[in-house]
Design a protein around this motif. Sequence first.
Motif, PDB file in Angstrom:
ATOM      1  N   HIS A 177       2.563  -0.082  25.527  1.00  0.00           N
ATOM      2  CA  HIS A 177       3.007   1.297  25.086  1.00  0.00           C
ATOM      3  C   HIS A 177       3.123   1.286  23.756  1.00  0.00           C
ATOM      4  O   HIS A 177       3.850   0.579  23.125  1.00  0.00           O
ATOM      5  CB  HIS A 177       4.096   1.864  25.852  1.00  0.00           C
ATOM      6  CG  HIS A 177       3.775   2.336  27.367  1.00  0.00           C
ATOM      7  ND1 HIS A 177       2.741   3.062  27.808  1.00  0.00           N
ATOM      8  CD2 HIS A 177       4.460   1.743  28.411  1.00  0.00           C
ATOM      9  CE1 HIS A 177       2.943   3.032  29.118  1.00  0.00           C
ATOM     10  NE2 HIS A 177       4.030   2.173  29.539  1.00  0.00           N
ATOM     11  N   GLY A 186       6.374   7.397  23.539  1.00  0.00           N
ATOM     12  CA  GLY A 186       6.537   6.612  24.384  1.00  0.00           C
ATOM     13  C   GLY A 186       7.994   6.337  25.022  1.00  0.00           C
ATOM     14  O   GLY A 186       8.200   5.419  25.791  1.00  0.00           O
ATOM     15  N   GLU A 189       7.996   6.355  28.789  1.00  0.00           N
ATOM     16  CA  GLU A 189       7.435   5.415  29.297  1.00  0.00           C
ATOM     17  C   GLU A 189       8.321   3.901  29.422  1.00  0.00           C
ATOM     18  O   GLU A 189       8.239   3.268  30.307  1.00  0.00           O
ATOM     19  CB  GLU A 189       5.900   5.084  28.744  1.00  0.00           C
ATOM     20  CG  GLU A 189       4.964   6.053  28.987  1.00  0.00           C
ATOM     21  CD  GLU A 189       4.917   7.270  28.139  1.00  0.00           C
ATOM     22  OE1 GLU A 189       4.281   8.302  28.541  1.00  0.00           O
ATOM     23  OE2 GLU A 189       5.765   7.430  27.165  1.00  0.00           O
TER      24      GLU A 189
END
Length: 215
Positions: A177, A186, A189
Amino acid sequence: MLKSRVQYSKASFITSAPDITKLPADTGVEVAFAGRSNAGKSSALNTLTDQKLARTSKTPGRTQLINTFALGEEMRIIDLPGYGFAKVPLEMKKKWQKSLGEYLQKRESLKGIVVLMDIRHPLKELDMDLINWAVDSDLEILALLTKADKLKQGKRKSEVLKVRRELKELSDKITVHAFSSLKGIGLPELAKTLDVWYLGEIEAIAPDQESDEEV
């Protein structure tokens, strides 16, 4: 506000250890953050936990101990010494490179490693050494490409895809990521990946309980 199953904002400092003998009991689940000394590791940890958990410095390589933080009962974040470039004496560098190696090889509670790399300069030799070791040890791996705000969106996406292709040759289980501490790119994530490492996958809903949206 970050949505996650683990409350990362409640992370608290436990200890700074010169080697694994001074770490907490080797039980539960640990996730280690590792990267070159200028990869933005401390900034990433501070962004994840929404606090000044790790000390940042304009001088790369200031993390010289294994820093341990609690996330709750039997869950810990490990901030490993940076590797690669660092303006420190050679003997000191050798000492904390050794402590990093011992941790990676001997720590039973280690579940996965977040390998932080500058998105503009990923997959350097030392990064690949660490990733290869983690693959051989069957550890979970998240390659976090930091400083993503330095690139325009198109270039950022192409760099992520390039790294994914290269790492897929090693293992199809490596997650990649883009990440920016400054812009929050990010962050969801990262949290989602760590949630699974700490707590496991969310159990699937039985077919007769699924909603129309979930079918």
